[in-house]
Scaffold this active site. Structure first.
Site, short mmCIF file in Angstrom:
data_model
loop_
_atom_site.label_atom_id
_atom_site.label_comp_id
_atom_site.label_asym_id
_atom_site.label_seq_id
_atom_site.Cartn_x
_atom_site.Cartn_y
_atom_site.Cartn_z
N CYS A 45 -3.81 -30.96 -44.96
CA CYS A 45 -3.03 -32.13 -45.37
C CYS A 45 -2.09 -32.58 -44.25
O CYS A 45 -1.88 -33.77 -44.05
CB CYS A 45 -2.24 -31.82 -46.65
SG CYS A 45 -3.33 -31.47 -48.05
N THR A 46 -1.55 -31.62 -43.52
CA THR A 46 -0.70 -31.96 -42.38
C THR A 46 -1.51 -32.67 -41.30
O THR A 46 -1.07 -33.69 -40.76
CB THR A 46 -0.03 -30.69 -41.82
OG1 THR A 46 0.78 -30.11 -42.86
CG2 THR A 46 0.84 -31.01 -40.62
#
Length: 152
Positions: A45-46
């Site tokens: 997600c980062t």
């Protein structure tokens, strides 16, 4: 039921990390890149969020808004956005209502999926891209559709 290309995007209103209400209806003919992601501060997600950040100027220059969505609360979103200098809103879908409205599936029946939608100036979905493992690919796919929509 999952929404698909050609469907009208459902109207919605959710708060972002700063408590500002974000509504699809407020976009006034702009393109929206709406990306659902599983969880703040996880590696995939980062990578996805930072790739959207790195392409933010290109996408906004083409007339697009970028909004991220997960089930995390505003405090988590604020920390995530500050830690990675994310210039776009992160909407808190704690009840999963927006995820259900779009029909975002669960991967393997368990994990929240990673799905990106590009919604055109008239509120019609022009892209549904579902790929849990390659977050940065979401940006590439979205930018391609945004360029086409911006060109007219």
């Amino acid at each position: 039921m999952a929404l698909k290309t050609g469907d009208a995007a459902p109207s919605f209103a959710l708060e972002d990390q700063n408590g500002e209400m974000r509504r699809l209806d407020d976009l006034d003919g702009r393109i929206l890149v709406l990306f659902f992601y599983p969880k703040d501060d996880t590696p995939g997600c980062t990578a996805e969020a930072c790739t959207f950040r790195d392409n933010y100027a290109n996408l906004t220059a083409l007339g697009a808004e970028i909004w991220g969505v997960s089930g995390d609360d505003a405090v988590s979103h604020r920390r995530f956005a500050e830690r990675h200098q994310l210039p776009f809103p992160l909407l808190s879908d704690k009840t999963g209502s927006l995820k259900r409205a779009f029909g975002v599936p669960k991967t393997f029946g368990l994990l929240p999926a990673r799905v990106t939608y590009v919604i055109d100036q008239k509120g019609v979905i022009q892209l549904v891209f579902n790929n849990l493992l390659d977050g940065p690919a979401h940006v590439k796919e979205a930018e391609s559709i945004v360029r086409t929509l911006a060109a007219g």
